[in-house]
Write an enzyme that holds these catalytic residues in place. Sequence first.
Site, PDB file in Angstrom:
ATOM      1  N   GLU A 143       8.965   2.746   0.406  1.00 36.05           N
ATOM      2  CA  GLU A 143       8.009   2.460  -0.655  1.00 36.05           C
ATOM      3  C   GLU A 143       8.325   3.270  -1.911  1.00 36.05           C
ATOM      4  O   GLU A 143       8.311   2.737  -3.024  1.00 36.05           O
ATOM      5  CB  GLU A 143       6.579   2.789  -0.184  1.00 36.05           C
ATOM      6  CG  GLU A 143       6.037   1.854   0.876  1.00 36.05           C
ATOM      7  CD  GLU A 143       5.675   0.486   0.323  1.00 36.05           C
ATOM      8  OE1 GLU A 143       5.292   0.394  -0.857  1.00 36.05           O
ATOM      9  OE2 GLU A 143       5.774  -0.493   1.085  1.00 36.05           O
ATOM     10  N   ASP A 161       4.186  -7.875 -10.071  1.00 31.19           N
ATOM     11  CA  ASP A 161       4.326  -8.825  -8.965  1.00 31.19           C
ATOM     12  C   ASP A 161       3.109  -9.747  -8.867  1.00 31.19           C
ATOM     13  O   ASP A 161       2.876 -10.374  -7.841  1.00 31.19           O
ATOM     14  CB  ASP A 161       4.527  -8.088  -7.645  1.00 31.19           C
ATOM     15  CG  ASP A 161       3.365  -7.150  -7.303  1.00 31.19           C
ATOM     16  OD1 ASP A 161       2.473  -6.966  -8.165  1.00 31.19           O
ATOM     17  OD2 ASP A 161       3.361  -6.601  -6.199  1.00 31.19           O
TER      18      ASP A 161
END
Length: 365
Positions: A143, A161
């Site tokens: 991450e 996103d």
Amino acid sequence: MPNLPMKTISKALLLSCGLLALSLNAGAHGLAAGSQARLDARVAPCDAAWVDGAVYTAGDKVSYGGVNYSAAYWTQGNNPASSSGAIATAQPWISGASCQQAKAAANDHDANFSPATLQFLKANTGLDGEQWDNIMKLINKPEQDSLNWTKYYGYCENINDDRGYTIGIFGATTGGPNDEGPDGPALFKEFDAASGAANPSIAGGLARAGAHGNMQGAILKITDSKADFYKKIGALQNNPAWREAMWHTFYNVYIKYSLQQARQRGFTSALTIGSFVDTALNQGASGDSGTLEGVLSRSGKSTDEKTFMTSFYAQRSKIVDTNQYNQPPNGKNRVKEWSTLLGLGETDLKNADADVVKVTNWTMK
């Protein structure tokens, strides 16, 4: 030289000559007696290492490349070595003295959690601080490219996103076209509750963060500027109520479902639970074929945990390297962290520090 009795002078001379001989002998053998100790005393210890992506506020101390730095103001993603200088130059980092890393101390896993969070996790998951610390390291590597997951309670970023803002240690989102059921609103409501609100609400949590926004259906629309919202979330990094709210939301959204899926198959190991949580966080808990639910449905029905999980990792590896989930080859490396630990027999994630470091020693693309 003061007037001393002859015996005292003789002893002083003998002592002086003896020390000189020892010094010369040390030099003859290429040694500098005591020099390392004196050097250690002169060089300051390094502060905590700078973490790319973590939020820092004015006065925060970090180290990078053997030099200590101090944050001049709020900053995120600015490498200290390439953005340091005097405050007058508007650089985010002020360089300090050279430093040296302290010898590694024993890893105190519990120190990464508050007592309340440790109690909550133990009661609800059956796993302790060491196990959850290792799970979070494995999750945070793909991450944030770091094992120092505790630096990300105040993380906030819009990664474009179409899921709104991504926040905190598990990436809560405020929602958008690609996320019509975000968990960010629940996080702010939990923050209000953890802060003592009698009737917790999303609006109350936003107010406690000093942020502004409103619900548009299930989506939390933030009305602050991007820079202001980043700063307000960053300022919560060390807020105890925010950290508690983070774990309660993480549990309700991802951990609880993952535990249920493991236990209904008769699996209780920390590695399996962590693998399911990582999948749910990265790909969604339930829904289409790419979610945890979908991967589980294709992993067979073996009641032998190792057999089932070997199939699970193989099925997950087929779909992780997509733009929706991970940039190749990060996805397969993400799965490989867990599958390699299974092969090493590290299913309880206890006394596994060296192996956790080993399996996360890969380069993100």
